[in-house]
Scaffold this motif. Structure first.
Motif, PDB file in Angstrom:
ATOM      1  N   ASP A  51      34.511   6.694 -51.671  1.00  0.00           N
ATOM      2  CA  ASP A  51      33.520   5.631 -51.478  1.00  0.00           C
ATOM      3  C   ASP A  51      34.138   4.393 -50.842  1.00  0.00           C
ATOM      4  OD1 ASP A  51      34.992   4.692 -53.616  1.00  0.00           O
ATOM      5  OD2 ASP A  51      33.270   4.059 -54.794  1.00  0.00           O
ATOM      6  N   ILE A  52      35.294   4.563 -50.201  1.00  0.00           N
ATOM      7  CA  ILE A  52      35.995   3.443 -49.573  1.00  0.00           C
ATOM      8  C   ILE A  52      35.955   3.590 -48.055  1.00  0.00           C
ATOM      9  CG2 ILE A  52      38.202   2.249 -49.339  1.00  0.00           C
ATOM     10  CD1 ILE A  52      38.846   3.160 -52.187  1.00  0.00           C
ATOM     11  N   LEU A  53      35.517   2.533 -47.366  1.00  0.00           N
ATOM     12  CA  LEU A  53      35.492   2.501 -45.913  1.00  0.00           C
ATOM     13  C   LEU A  53      36.836   1.961 -45.439  1.00  0.00           C
ATOM     14  CD1 LEU A  53      33.678   2.961 -43.439  1.00  0.00           C
ATOM     15  CD2 LEU A  53      32.985   0.565 -43.638  1.00  0.00           C
ATOM     16  N   VAL A  54      37.525   2.739 -44.625  1.00  0.00           N
ATOM     17  CA  VAL A  54      38.886   2.405 -44.199  1.00  0.00           C
ATOM     18  C   VAL A  54      38.908   2.080 -42.713  1.00  0.00           C
ATOM     19  CG1 VAL A  54      41.237   3.297 -43.992  1.00  0.00           C
ATOM     20  CG2 VAL A  54      39.836   3.929 -45.965  1.00  0.00           C
ATOM     21  N   PHE A  55      39.570   0.977 -42.359  1.00  0.00           N
ATOM     22  CA  PHE A  55      39.791   0.587 -40.968  1.00  0.00           C
ATOM     23  C   PHE A  55      41.294   0.568 -40.748  1.00  0.00           C
ATOM     24  CE2 PHE A  55      35.991  -1.535 -42.416  1.00  0.00           C
ATOM     25  CZ  PHE A  55      35.096  -1.364 -41.379  1.00  0.00           C
ATOM     26  N   GLU A  56      41.785   1.361 -39.824  1.00  0.00           N
ATOM     27  CA  GLU A  56      43.215   1.346 -39.499  1.00  0.00           C
ATOM     28  C   GLU A  56      43.448   0.210 -38.511  1.00  0.00           C
ATOM     29  OE1 GLU A  56      45.646   3.102 -40.764  1.00  0.00           O
ATOM     30  OE2 GLU A  56      44.450   4.501 -41.936  1.00  0.00           O
ATOM     31  N   LEU A  57      43.998  -0.905 -38.984  1.00  0.00           N
ATOM     32  CA  LEU A  57      44.176  -2.076 -38.133  1.00  0.00           C
ATOM     33  C   LEU A  57      45.047  -1.787 -36.918  1.00  0.00           C
ATOM     34  CD1 LEU A  57      44.588  -4.876 -40.820  1.00  0.00           C
ATOM     35  CD2 LEU A  57      42.527  -4.186 -39.580  1.00  0.00           C
ATOM     36  N   ALA A  58      46.016  -0.902 -37.067  1.00  0.00           N
ATOM     37  CA  ALA A  58      46.912  -0.574 -35.953  1.00  0.00           C
ATOM     38  C   ALA A  58      46.183   0.188 -34.846  1.00  0.00           C
ATOM     39  CB  ALA A  58      48.088   0.257 -36.456  1.00  0.00           C
ATOM     40  N   ASN A  59      45.009   0.762 -35.151  1.00  0.00           N
ATOM     41  CA  ASN A  59      44.283   1.552 -34.163  1.00  0.00           C
ATOM     42  C   ASN A  59      43.100   0.808 -33.546  1.00  0.00           C
ATOM     43  OD1 ASN A  59      46.022   3.665 -34.740  1.00  0.00           O
ATOM     44  ND2 ASN A  59      44.656   4.563 -36.250  1.00  0.00           N
ATOM     45  N   GLY A  60      42.994  -0.487 -33.773  1.00  0.00           N
ATOM     46  CA  GLY A  60      41.895  -1.265 -33.212  1.00  0.00           C
ATOM     47  C   GLY A  60      42.045  -1.444 -31.717  1.00  0.00           C
ATOM     48  N   ILE A  61      40.915  -1.604 -31.049  1.00  0.00           N
ATOM     49  CA  ILE A  61      40.888  -1.833 -29.603  1.00  0.00           C
ATOM     50  C   ILE A  61      40.487  -3.281 -29.368  1.00  0.00           C
ATOM     51  CG2 ILE A  61      39.759  -1.187 -27.442  1.00  0.00           C
ATOM     52  CD1 ILE A  61      39.167   1.544 -28.773  1.00  0.00           C
ATOM     53  N   ASP A  62      41.314  -4.037 -28.632  1.00  0.00           N
ATOM     54  CA  ASP A  62      40.966  -5.415 -28.292  1.00  0.00           C
ATOM     55  C   ASP A  62      39.775  -5.416 -27.339  1.00  0.00           C
ATOM     56  OD1 ASP A  62      43.033  -6.370 -29.802  1.00  0.00           O
ATOM     57  OD2 ASP A  62      44.347  -6.812 -28.115  1.00  0.00           O
ATOM     58  N   LEU A  63      38.819  -6.298 -27.596  1.00  0.00           N
ATOM     59  CA  LEU A  63      37.654  -6.438 -26.739  1.00  0.00           C
ATOM     60  C   LEU A  63      37.883  -7.585 -25.772  1.00  0.00           C
ATOM     61  CD1 LEU A  63      34.854  -6.102 -29.425  1.00  0.00           C
ATOM     62  CD2 LEU A  63      35.641  -4.360 -27.822  1.00  0.00           C
ATOM     63  N   PRO A  64      37.326  -7.501 -24.563  1.00  0.00           N
ATOM     64  CA  PRO A  64      37.445  -8.623 -23.632  1.00  0.00           C
ATOM     65  C   PRO A  64      36.662  -9.817 -24.160  1.00  0.00           C
ATOM     66  CG  PRO A  64      36.006  -6.920 -22.730  1.00  0.00           C
ATOM     67  CD  PRO A  64      36.570  -6.389 -24.013  1.00  0.00           C
ATOM     68  N   PRO A  65      36.974 -11.019 -23.680  1.00  0.00           N
ATOM     69  CA  PRO A  65      36.204 -12.196 -24.119  1.00  0.00           C
ATOM     70  C   PRO A  65      34.718 -11.974 -23.880  1.00  0.00           C
ATOM     71  CG  PRO A  65      38.080 -12.857 -22.803  1.00  0.00           C
ATOM     72  CD  PRO A  65      38.001 -11.367 -22.714  1.00  0.00           C
ATOM     73  N   ARG A  66      33.892 -12.559 -24.720  1.00  0.00           N
ATOM     74  CA  ARG A  66      32.432 -12.370 -24.640  1.00  0.00           C
ATOM     75  C   ARG A  66      31.868 -12.596 -23.251  1.00  0.00           C
ATOM     76  NH1 ARG A  66      28.121 -13.990 -28.882  1.00  0.00           N
ATOM     77  NH2 ARG A  66      27.956 -11.841 -29.425  1.00  0.00           N
ATOM     78  N   LYS A  67      32.274 -13.642 -22.561  1.00  0.00           N
ATOM     79  CA  LYS A  67      31.725 -13.968 -21.250  1.00  0.00           C
ATOM     80  C   LYS A  67      32.038 -12.881 -20.228  1.00  0.00           C
ATOM     81  CE  LYS A  67      31.649 -18.879 -22.003  1.00  0.00           C
ATOM     82  NZ  LYS A  67      32.128 -20.184 -21.610  1.00  0.00           N
ATOM     83  N   ALA A  68      33.121 -12.126 -20.438  1.00  0.00           N
ATOM     84  CA  ALA A  68      33.513 -11.087 -19.498  1.00  0.00           C
ATOM     85  C   ALA A  68      32.773  -9.778 -19.747  1.00  0.00           C
ATOM     86  CB  ALA A  68      35.021 -10.844 -19.572  1.00  0.00           C
ATOM     87  N   ARG A  69      32.181  -9.629 -20.929  1.00  0.00           N
ATOM     88  CA  ARG A  69      31.462  -8.394 -21.261  1.00  0.00           C
ATOM     89  C   ARG A  69      30.064  -8.419 -20.670  1.00  0.00           C
ATOM     90  NH1 ARG A  69      31.524  -8.329 -27.419  1.00  0.00           N
ATOM     91  NH2 ARG A  69      33.129  -9.887 -27.474  1.00  0.00           N
ATOM     92  N   SER A  70      29.619  -7.311 -20.166  1.00  0.00           N
ATOM     93  CA  SER A  70      28.230  -7.216 -19.716  1.00  0.00           C
ATOM     94  C   SER A  70      27.426  -6.510 -20.795  1.00  0.00           C
ATOM     95  CB  SER A  70      28.157  -6.441 -18.397  1.00  0.00           C
ATOM     96  OG  SER A  70      28.614  -5.120 -18.582  1.00  0.00           O
ATOM     97  N   ALA A  71      26.142  -6.754 -20.840  1.00  0.00           N
ATOM     98  CA  ALA A  71      25.282  -6.132 -21.850  1.00  0.00           C
ATOM     99  C   ALA A  71      25.381  -4.621 -21.744  1.00  0.00           C
ATOM    100  CB  ALA A  71      23.840  -6.599 -21.672  1.00  0.00           C
TER     101      ALA A  71
END
Length: 81
Positions: A51-71
């Motif tokens: 019943d535990i939700l696990v996030f592997e911090l080492a496997n995260g993907i950096d997102l571009p800054p908000r202004k650079a993202r398109s919808a």
């Protein structure tokens, strides 16, 4: 992370993002307490272990800054993060 009553002092809310398959975790106090860097948006693939939700911090993907993202640029998400 594991489910607790929303009234629990140590609970962090998770909200479904409108028009998206994404969820937002509001846990600034949690990340600050554990020294997790939050200056850059990151995306994680969670896993359920019991019943535990696990996030592997080492496997995260950096997102571009908000202004650079398109919808809809990432997995059908909108900029409503």
């Amino acid at each position: 992370m594991r489910p607790v009553s929303k009234d629990a002092r140590h609970a962090y809310p998770i909200r479904k993002q409108p028009k998206s398959a994404s969820y937002l975790l509001a846990g600034q106090a949690f990340t600050k307490f554990y020294g997790i860097e939050t200056g850059t948006g990151r995306e994680f693939e969670p896993a359920l272990k019991g019943d535990i939700l696990v996030f592997e911090l080492a496997n995260g993907i950096d997102l571009p800054p908000r202004k650079a993202r398109s919808a809809g640029a990432r997995r059908g998400d909108s900029d409503d993060r």
